[in-house]
Scaffold this motif. Structure first.
Motif, PDB file in Angstrom:
ATOM      1  N   VAL A   1       0.841  -1.192   0.000  1.00  0.00           N
ATOM      2  CA  VAL A   1       0.000   0.000   0.000  1.00  0.00           C
ATOM      3  C   VAL A   1       0.880   1.246   0.000  1.00  0.00           C
ATOM      4  CG1 VAL A   1      -1.680   1.335   1.318  1.00  0.00           C
ATOM      5  CG2 VAL A   1      -1.950  -1.135   1.116  1.00  0.00           C
ATOM      6  N   GLN A   2       1.912   1.217   0.819  1.00  0.00           N
ATOM      7  CA  GLN A   2       2.844   2.351   0.865  1.00  0.00           C
ATOM      8  C   GLN A   2       3.504   2.558  -0.494  1.00  0.00           C
ATOM      9  OE1 GLN A   2       3.200   4.265   3.500  1.00  0.00           O
ATOM     10  NE2 GLN A   2       5.072   5.415   3.129  1.00  0.00           N
ATOM     11  N   ASP A   3       3.941   1.467  -1.102  1.00  0.00           N
ATOM     12  CA  ASP A   3       4.601   1.561  -2.407  1.00  0.00           C
ATOM     13  C   ASP A   3       3.657   2.098  -3.466  1.00  0.00           C
ATOM     14  OD1 ASP A   3       6.609  -1.467  -2.017  1.00  0.00           O
ATOM     15  OD2 ASP A   3       7.078   0.638  -1.569  1.00  0.00           O
ATOM     16  N   MET A   4       2.442   1.549  -3.503  1.00  0.00           N
ATOM     17  CA  MET A   4       1.512   1.875  -4.573  1.00  0.00           C
ATOM     18  C   MET A   4       0.873   3.246  -4.393  1.00  0.00           C
ATOM     19  SD  MET A   4      -1.768  -0.300  -5.986  1.00  0.00           S
ATOM     20  CE  MET A   4      -2.901   0.237  -4.690  1.00  0.00           C
ATOM     21  N   CYS A   5       0.441   3.544  -3.190  1.00  0.00           N
ATOM     22  CA  CYS A   5      -0.301   4.786  -2.966  1.00  0.00           C
ATOM     23  C   CYS A   5       0.605   5.995  -2.747  1.00  0.00           C
ATOM     24  CB  CYS A   5      -1.240   4.645  -1.766  1.00  0.00           C
ATOM     25  SG  CYS A   5      -2.757   3.741  -2.116  1.00  0.00           S
ATOM     26  N   VAL A   6       1.623   5.831  -1.942  1.00  0.00           N
ATOM     27  CA  VAL A   6       2.484   6.970  -1.613  1.00  0.00           C
ATOM     28  C   VAL A   6       3.534   7.163  -2.701  1.00  0.00           C
ATOM     29  CG1 VAL A   6       4.042   7.982   0.075  1.00  0.00           C
ATOM     30  CG2 VAL A   6       2.065   6.640   0.840  1.00  0.00           C
ATOM     31  N   GLY A   7       4.119   6.058  -3.140  1.00  0.00           N
ATOM     32  CA  GLY A   7       5.170   6.138  -4.128  1.00  0.00           C
ATOM     33  C   GLY A   7       4.742   5.953  -5.559  1.00  0.00           C
ATOM     34  N   PHE A   8       3.488   5.553  -5.771  1.00  0.00           N
ATOM     35  CA  PHE A   8       2.989   5.237  -7.118  1.00  0.00           C
ATOM     36  C   PHE A   8       3.963   4.315  -7.841  1.00  0.00           C
ATOM     37  CE2 PHE A   8      -0.949   7.162  -7.187  1.00  0.00           C
ATOM     38  CZ  PHE A   8      -0.930   8.519  -6.880  1.00  0.00           C
ATOM     39  N   ARG A   9       4.445   3.311  -7.102  1.00  0.00           N
ATOM     40  CA  ARG A   9       5.351   2.343  -7.706  1.00  0.00           C
ATOM     41  C   ARG A   9       4.565   1.128  -8.194  1.00  0.00           C
ATOM     42  NH1 ARG A   9       8.753   4.652  -3.862  1.00  0.00           N
ATOM     43  NH2 ARG A   9       7.921   3.440  -2.142  1.00  0.00           N
ATOM     44  N   ASN A  10       4.912   0.664  -9.364  1.00  0.00           N
ATOM     45  CA  ASN A  10       4.268  -0.514  -9.956  1.00  0.00           C
ATOM     46  C   ASN A  10       4.969  -1.757  -9.414  1.00  0.00           C
ATOM     47  OD1 ASN A  10       3.187  -2.525 -11.525  1.00  0.00           O
ATOM     48  ND2 ASN A  10       3.741  -1.616 -13.493  1.00  0.00           N
ATOM     49  N   VAL A  11       4.538  -2.227  -8.252  1.00  0.00           N
ATOM     50  CA  VAL A  11       5.193  -3.357  -7.597  1.00  0.00           C
ATOM     51  C   VAL A  11       4.529  -4.663  -8.004  1.00  0.00           C
ATOM     52  CG1 VAL A  11       6.050  -2.007  -5.667  1.00  0.00           C
ATOM     53  CG2 VAL A  11       3.768  -2.997  -5.529  1.00  0.00           C
ATOM     54  N   ASP A  12       5.266  -5.749  -7.799  1.00  0.00           N
ATOM     55  CA  ASP A  12       4.808  -7.058  -8.284  1.00  0.00           C
ATOM     56  C   ASP A  12       3.558  -7.562  -7.587  1.00  0.00           C
ATOM     57  OD1 ASP A  12       8.198  -8.343  -8.751  1.00  0.00           O
ATOM     58  OD2 ASP A  12       6.924  -7.074 -10.005  1.00  0.00           O
ATOM     59  N   THR A  13       3.269  -7.042  -6.415  1.00  0.00           N
ATOM     60  CA  THR A  13       2.128  -7.534  -5.645  1.00  0.00           C
ATOM     61  C   THR A  13       0.787  -6.962  -6.115  1.00  0.00           C
ATOM     62  OG1 THR A  13       2.636  -5.817  -4.025  1.00  0.00           O
ATOM     63  CG2 THR A  13       3.402  -8.058  -3.533  1.00  0.00           C
ATOM     64  N   ILE A  14       0.815  -6.007  -7.016  1.00  0.00           N
ATOM     65  CA  ILE A  14      -0.428  -5.379  -7.468  1.00  0.00           C
ATOM     66  C   ILE A  14      -1.214  -6.351  -8.348  1.00  0.00           C
ATOM     67  CG2 ILE A  14      -1.479  -3.501  -8.769  1.00  0.00           C
ATOM     68  CD1 ILE A  14       0.940  -1.790  -8.099  1.00  0.00           C
TER      69      ILE A  14
END
Length: 130
Positions: free
Chosen positions: A105-118
């Protein structure tokens, strides 16, 4: 079967509006942080907006702040993104993504990072053109 399904894209003139929908089947969206990302040919997927699964806090990229609103409808198990004053550069395929663990959540929402868990849907195309 766990699925995310985007809809609402289309052709719109500059200055117009669209409301994109992200509906879930097989799981309850309210337990997940949901983000919208967009992608154009030859470019990486970029984050546009996000709503977390804790307190409903929302996040927006600089390029859309003030023009976009992300929201949940718990009864419909759907997340919406209202897009106003659309610009040519908003053109792209819009994907909704879901994550649940705190790090993602931190990666996706705060960092807008396209992480593998999405977990991603298949996308809906938006074209802003006169």
């Amino acid at each position: 079967q766990v699925q995310l399904m985007e809809s609402g894209g289309g052709l719109v003139q500059p200055g117009g509006s669209l409301r994109l929908s992200c509906a879930a089947s097989g799981f309850t969206l309210d337990y997940y942080a949901i983000a919208w990302f967009r992608q154009t040919p030859g470019k990486e997927r970029e984050g546009v907006s996000c709503i977390n699964n804790n307190n409903g806090q929302t996040f927006y990229s600089e390029s859309v702040t003030g023009r976009v609103t992300i929201s949940r409808d718990k009864a419909k198990n759907t997340v919406y993104m209202q897009m106003n004053r659309l610009k040519h550069e908003d053109t792209g395929v819009y994907y909704c993504g879901a994550v649940q663990d705190d790090k993602s959540v931190q990666d996706m929402c705060v960092g807008f990072r396209n992480v593998d868990t999405i977990k991603w849907g298949k996308g809906t195309p938006v074209t802003v053109s006169s």
